[in-house]
Design a protein around this motif. Structure first.
Motif, PDB file in Angstrom:
ATOM      1  N   ALA A 160      -1.337   2.685   1.607  1.00  0.00           N
ATOM      2  CA  ALA A 160      -1.607   2.250   0.369  1.00  0.00           C
ATOM      3  C   ALA A 160      -0.307   1.470  -0.205  1.00  0.00           C
ATOM      4  O   ALA A 160       0.257   1.897  -0.923  1.00  0.00           O
ATOM      5  N   LYS A 161      -0.271   0.354   0.092  1.00  0.00           N
ATOM      6  CA  LYS A 161       0.739  -0.761  -0.235  1.00  0.00           C
ATOM      7  C   LYS A 161      -0.081  -2.008  -0.153  1.00  0.00           C
ATOM      8  O   LYS A 161      -0.487  -2.489   0.713  1.00  0.00           O
ATOM      9  N   CYS A 162       0.463  -2.638  -1.383  1.00  0.00           N
ATOM     10  CA  CYS A 162      -0.163  -4.290  -1.605  1.00  0.00           C
ATOM     11  C   CYS A 162       0.516  -5.117  -0.536  1.00  0.00           C
ATOM     12  O   CYS A 162       1.637  -5.054  -0.736  1.00  0.00           O
ATOM     13  N   ALA A 163      -0.406  -6.036   0.066  1.00  0.00           N
ATOM     14  CA  ALA A 163       0.301  -6.868   0.869  1.00  0.00           C
ATOM     15  C   ALA A 163       0.800  -8.092   0.047  1.00  0.00           C
ATOM     16  O   ALA A 163       1.482  -8.903   0.657  1.00  0.00           O
ATOM     17  N   GLY A 200       3.462  -5.493  -3.002  1.00  0.00           N
ATOM     18  CA  GLY A 200       4.286  -4.521  -2.200  1.00  0.00           C
ATOM     19  C   GLY A 200       4.198  -3.138  -3.385  1.00  0.00           C
ATOM     20  O   GLY A 200       4.948  -2.508  -2.945  1.00  0.00           O
ATOM     21  N   LYS A 201       3.437  -3.126  -4.107  1.00  0.00           N
ATOM     22  CA  LYS A 201       3.005  -2.044  -4.897  1.00  0.00           C
ATOM     23  C   LYS A 201       2.575  -0.909  -4.057  1.00  0.00           C
ATOM     24  O   LYS A 201       1.875  -1.124  -3.304  1.00  0.00           O
ATOM     25  N   ALA A 202       3.327   0.285  -4.311  1.00  0.00           N
ATOM     26  CA  ALA A 202       2.928   1.527  -3.439  1.00  0.00           C
ATOM     27  C   ALA A 202       2.844   2.705  -4.234  1.00  0.00           C
ATOM     28  O   ALA A 202       3.163   2.634  -5.416  1.00  0.00           O
ATOM     29  N   ALA A 203       2.716   3.991  -3.690  1.00  0.00           N
ATOM     30  CA  ALA A 203       2.722   5.109  -4.387  1.00  0.00           C
ATOM     31  C   ALA A 203       4.175   5.339  -5.121  1.00  0.00           C
ATOM     32  O   ALA A 203       5.175   4.987  -4.793  1.00  0.00           O
ATOM     33  N   HIS A 204       4.070   6.089  -6.250  1.00  0.00           N
ATOM     34  CA  HIS A 204       5.222   6.451  -7.136  1.00  0.00           C
ATOM     35  C   HIS A 204       5.346   7.788  -6.853  1.00  0.00           C
ATOM     36  O   HIS A 204       4.377   8.585  -7.063  1.00  0.00           O
ATOM     37  N   LYS A 212       4.744  15.442  -8.188  1.00  0.00           N
ATOM     38  CA  LYS A 212       3.627  14.520  -8.197  1.00  0.00           C
ATOM     39  C   LYS A 212       3.701  13.233  -7.605  1.00  0.00           C
ATOM     40  O   LYS A 212       4.676  12.943  -7.332  1.00  0.00           O
ATOM     41  N   MET A 213       2.480  12.938  -7.235  1.00  0.00           N
ATOM     42  CA  MET A 213       2.128  11.667  -6.694  1.00  0.00           C
ATOM     43  C   MET A 213       1.340  10.565  -7.472  1.00  0.00           C
ATOM     44  O   MET A 213       0.263  11.139  -7.761  1.00  0.00           O
ATOM     45  N   TRP A 214       1.829   9.260  -7.821  1.00  0.00           N
ATOM     46  CA  TRP A 214       1.104   8.532  -8.399  1.00  0.00           C
ATOM     47  C   TRP A 214       0.542   7.569  -7.490  1.00  0.00           C
ATOM     48  O   TRP A 214       1.287   6.646  -6.996  1.00  0.00           O
ATOM     49  N   LYS A 215      -0.779   7.508  -7.195  1.00  0.00           N
ATOM     50  CA  LYS A 215      -1.131   6.545  -6.258  1.00  0.00           C
ATOM     51  C   LYS A 215      -1.774   4.840  -6.771  1.00  0.00           C
ATOM     52  O   LYS A 215      -2.199   5.147  -7.825  1.00  0.00           O
ATOM     53  N   SER A 216      -1.448   4.020  -6.143  1.00  0.00           N
ATOM     54  CA  SER A 216      -1.650   2.746  -6.798  1.00  0.00           C
ATOM     55  C   SER A 216      -3.277   2.546  -6.571  1.00  0.00           C
ATOM     56  O   SER A 216      -3.650   2.984  -5.375  1.00  0.00           O
ATOM     57  N   ASN A 217      -3.574   1.575  -7.121  1.00  0.00           N
ATOM     58  CA  ASN A 217      -5.047   1.219  -7.162  1.00  0.00           C
ATOM     59  C   ASN A 217      -5.435   0.119  -5.978  1.00  0.00           C
ATOM     60  O   ASN A 217      -5.241  -1.103  -6.318  1.00  0.00           O
ATOM     61  N   ILE A 218      -5.467   0.451  -4.919  1.00  0.00           N
ATOM     62  CA  ILE A 218      -5.311  -0.409  -3.796  1.00  0.00           C
ATOM     63  C   ILE A 218      -6.831  -0.536  -3.158  1.00  0.00           C
ATOM     64  O   ILE A 218      -7.333   0.247  -2.934  1.00  0.00           O
ATOM     65  N   LYS A 219      -7.333  -2.005  -2.959  1.00  0.00           N
ATOM     66  CA  LYS A 219      -8.436  -2.098  -2.530  1.00  0.00           C
ATOM     67  C   LYS A 219      -8.475  -2.728  -1.131  1.00  0.00           C
ATOM     68  O   LYS A 219      -7.390  -3.482  -0.789  1.00  0.00           O
ATOM     69  N   HIS A 220      -9.469  -2.543  -0.002  1.00  0.00           N
ATOM     70  CA  HIS A 220      -9.454  -3.149   1.293  1.00  0.00           C
ATOM     71  C   HIS A 220     -10.352  -4.563   1.346  1.00  0.00           C
ATOM     72  O   HIS A 220     -11.534  -4.267   1.093  1.00  0.00           O
ATOM     73  N   TYR A 230      -4.970  -5.194   2.350  1.00  0.00           N
ATOM     74  CA  TYR A 230      -4.917  -4.329   1.112  1.00  0.00           C
ATOM     75  C   TYR A 230      -4.191  -4.925   0.286  1.00  0.00           C
ATOM     76  O   TYR A 230      -3.241  -5.561   0.178  1.00  0.00           O
ATOM     77  N   VAL A 231      -5.015  -5.067  -1.162  1.00  0.00           N
ATOM     78  CA  VAL A 231      -4.471  -5.639  -2.343  1.00  0.00           C
ATOM     79  C   VAL A 231      -4.543  -4.805  -3.585  1.00  0.00           C
ATOM     80  O   VAL A 231      -5.719  -4.353  -3.614  1.00  0.00           O
ATOM     81  N   CYS A 232      -3.536  -4.806  -4.582  1.00  0.00           N
ATOM     82  CA  CYS A 232      -3.777  -3.903  -5.606  1.00  0.00           C
ATOM     83  C   CYS A 232      -4.912  -4.678  -6.652  1.00  0.00           C
ATOM     84  O   CYS A 232      -4.897  -5.886  -6.631  1.00  0.00           O
ATOM     85  N   THR A 233      -5.246  -3.961  -7.640  1.00  0.00           N
ATOM     86  CA  THR A 233      -6.144  -4.666  -8.184  1.00  0.00           C
ATOM     87  C   THR A 233      -5.643  -5.590  -9.279  1.00  0.00           C
ATOM     88  O   THR A 233      -6.329  -6.376  -9.938  1.00  0.00           O
ATOM     89  N   SER A 234      -4.161  -5.399  -9.663  1.00  0.00           N
ATOM     90  CA  SER A 234      -3.674  -6.289 -10.886  1.00  0.00           C
ATOM     91  C   SER A 234      -3.327  -7.654 -10.123  1.00  0.00           C
ATOM     92  O   SER A 234      -3.579  -8.702 -10.590  1.00  0.00           O
TER      93      SER A 234
END
Length: 62
Positions: A2-5, A8-12, A26-34, A47-51
């Motif tokens: 779960a990391k944007c290529a 580089g956005k990943a979980a917080h 607590k873990m916040w997961k990024s909105n990652i799409k394949h 894997y790319v984040c929606t932003s």
């Protein structure tokens, strides 16, 4: 995984804080799409984040 290529956005990570001020992790997961994108002229699945998808930082392959 779960990391944007692109950016580089990943979980917080942080803490859930209850009303009595007890803390639990607590873990916040990024909105990652394949998605299938053009990488150096050829289509590849990355894997790319929606932003990054919304701001057209990647070119989608069809």
């Amino acid at each position: 995984m779960a990391k944007c290529a692109i950016c580089g956005k990943a979980a917080h990570f942080g803490n859930n804080v209850s009303h009595s001020h007890r803390k639990s992790s607590k873990m916040w997961k990024s909105n990652i799409k394949h998605v299938k994108c053009n990488v150096e002229g050829s289509p590849k699945r990355i894997y790319v984040c929606t932003s990054c998808l919304r701001s057209n930082k990647v070119e989608r392959a069809m």
